[in-house]
Motif scaffolding. Sequence first.
Motif, PDB file in Angstrom:
ATOM      1  N   LYS A 158       0.831  -1.204   0.000  1.00  0.00           N
ATOM      2  CA  LYS A 158       0.000   0.000   0.000  1.00  0.00           C
ATOM      3  C   LYS A 158       0.868   1.257   0.000  1.00  0.00           C
ATOM      4  O   LYS A 158       0.562   2.248  -0.655  1.00  0.00           O
ATOM      5  CB  LYS A 158      -0.896  -0.025   1.243  1.00  0.00           C
ATOM      6  N   GLN A 159       1.979   1.188   0.707  1.00  0.00           N
ATOM      7  CA  GLN A 159       2.895   2.330   0.780  1.00  0.00           C
ATOM      8  C   GLN A 159       3.499   2.636  -0.593  1.00  0.00           C
ATOM      9  O   GLN A 159       3.573   3.790  -1.011  1.00  0.00           O
ATOM     10  CB  GLN A 159       3.993   2.055   1.799  1.00  0.00           C
ATOM     11  N   SER A 160       3.918   1.600  -1.311  1.00  0.00           N
ATOM     12  CA  SER A 160       4.492   1.799  -2.646  1.00  0.00           C
ATOM     13  C   SER A 160       3.461   2.402  -3.593  1.00  0.00           C
ATOM     14  O   SER A 160       3.763   3.314  -4.359  1.00  0.00           O
ATOM     15  CB  SER A 160       4.985   0.481  -3.226  1.00  0.00           C
ATOM     16  N   LEU A 161       2.254   1.863  -3.555  1.00  0.00           N
ATOM     17  CA  LEU A 161       1.199   2.378  -4.420  1.00  0.00           C
ATOM     18  C   LEU A 161       0.844   3.807  -4.036  1.00  0.00           C
ATOM     19  O   LEU A 161       0.639   4.653  -4.906  1.00  0.00           O
ATOM     20  CB  LEU A 161      -0.047   1.496  -4.355  1.00  0.00           C
ATOM     21  N   GLY A 162       0.800   4.092  -2.750  1.00  0.00           N
ATOM     22  CA  GLY A 162       0.398   5.420  -2.280  1.00  0.00           C
ATOM     23  C   GLY A 162       1.246   6.540  -2.872  1.00  0.00           C
ATOM     24  O   GLY A 162       0.719   7.563  -3.320  1.00  0.00           O
ATOM     25  N   ARG A 163       2.538   6.338  -2.893  1.00  0.00           N
ATOM     26  CA  ARG A 163       3.445   7.369  -3.428  1.00  0.00           C
ATOM     27  C   ARG A 163       3.188   7.596  -4.914  1.00  0.00           C
ATOM     28  O   ARG A 163       3.031   8.728  -5.372  1.00  0.00           O
ATOM     29  CB  ARG A 163       4.897   6.944  -3.193  1.00  0.00           C
ATOM     30  N   VAL A 164       3.127   6.509  -5.669  1.00  0.00           N
ATOM     31  CA  VAL A 164       2.940   6.595  -7.120  1.00  0.00           C
ATOM     32  C   VAL A 164       1.550   7.152  -7.440  1.00  0.00           C
ATOM     33  O   VAL A 164       1.398   8.030  -8.303  1.00  0.00           O
ATOM     34  CB  VAL A 164       3.141   5.203  -7.762  1.00  0.00           C
ATOM     35  N   LEU A 165       0.559   6.667  -6.745  1.00  0.00           N
ATOM     36  CA  LEU A 165      -0.812   7.119  -6.992  1.00  0.00           C
ATOM     37  C   LEU A 165      -0.967   8.609  -6.691  1.00  0.00           C
ATOM     38  O   LEU A 165      -1.610   9.339  -7.459  1.00  0.00           O
ATOM     39  CB  LEU A 165      -1.784   6.294  -6.148  1.00  0.00           C
ATOM     40  N   LYS A 166      -0.360   9.072  -5.621  1.00  0.00           N
ATOM     41  CA  LYS A 166      -0.433  10.503  -5.283  1.00  0.00           C
ATOM     42  C   LYS A 166       0.149  11.347  -6.415  1.00  0.00           C
ATOM     43  O   LYS A 166      -0.427  12.366  -6.798  1.00  0.00           O
ATOM     44  CB  LYS A 166       0.320  10.784  -3.981  1.00  0.00           C
ATOM     45  N   GLN A 167       1.284  10.916  -6.972  1.00  0.00           N
ATOM     46  CA  GLN A 167       1.887  11.665  -8.071  1.00  0.00           C
ATOM     47  C   GLN A 167       0.979  11.679  -9.300  1.00  0.00           C
ATOM     48  O   GLN A 167       0.850  12.702  -9.973  1.00  0.00           O
ATOM     49  CB  GLN A 167       3.251  11.065  -8.420  1.00  0.00           C
ATOM     50  N   LEU A 168       0.344  10.556  -9.593  1.00  0.00           N
ATOM     51  CA  LEU A 168      -0.558  10.488 -10.751  1.00  0.00           C
ATOM     52  C   LEU A 168      -1.812  11.340 -10.533  1.00  0.00           C
ATOM     53  O   LEU A 168      -2.286  11.989 -11.467  1.00  0.00           O
ATOM     54  CB  LEU A 168      -0.931   9.029 -11.049  1.00  0.00           C
ATOM     55  N   VAL A 169      -2.321  11.350  -9.314  1.00  0.00           N
ATOM     56  CA  VAL A 169      -3.488  12.180  -8.998  1.00  0.00           C
ATOM     57  C   VAL A 169      -3.109  13.657  -9.057  1.00  0.00           C
ATOM     58  O   VAL A 169      -3.810  14.471  -9.674  1.00  0.00           O
ATOM     59  CB  VAL A 169      -4.078  11.800  -7.616  1.00  0.00           C
ATOM     60  N   ASP A 170      -1.980  14.010  -8.452  1.00  0.00           N
ATOM     61  CA  ASP A 170      -1.527  15.407  -8.454  1.00  0.00           C
ATOM     62  C   ASP A 170      -1.278  15.926  -9.867  1.00  0.00           C
ATOM     63  O   ASP A 170      -1.469  17.113 -10.146  1.00  0.00           O
ATOM     64  CB  ASP A 170      -0.251  15.572  -7.619  1.00  0.00           C
TER      65      ASP A 170
END
Length: 186
Positions: A91-103
């Motif tokens: 979840k931590q790995s996805l969280g970082r990448v997902l935040k960048q894609l959302v931002d």
Amino acid sequence: MADVNFKNALSSPLRENDPGLPDSGEASSDDALPYDLVELLFFAYRDFTGDPDEVLAKFEFGRAHHRVLHFVERNPGIMVTDLLGILGITKQSLGRVLKQLVDAGIIEQREGNHDRRQRLLYTTETGHALAVDLTRLQQKRLERALIGLPDGSEETVRRFLLQMIDPDARPDILKLIRSSFDLRDR
């Protein structure tokens, strides 16, 4: 499990008649390791992902971003927990990448219809366009690879790739591929 004799496969007429194929570097024993197949797979993956890597670099994204974008594009409304299962990451790995894609306005998160705690993921218009561009690059590479092969080779390649996947995971992966195909490509 089937017993595979790589020595025979590596000294096939295809190999002998194609100077473009590398020497297998096989030893004289029957249990020689298929280094050429392993290395060809490494190089094929490098080039298959390299085309999209160049595009993603302009956004300061990498392969992790590409995988997330791909599976969100192919499975609109996917839950974060399901995406974690597909990617096999934390979840931590996805969280970082997902935040960048959302931002960056590539992916958007929406609340679930029945449970507002659910986070459902969708590509934005920009994200959809990027996902299609990246897939087209990979499609062109696949087409170039298949062009010189005999009729029916596409199905052989498809079966080979499926066999590379752990047997226990194959049914779920086939369901995922079929369901995402049904959603987008009607």
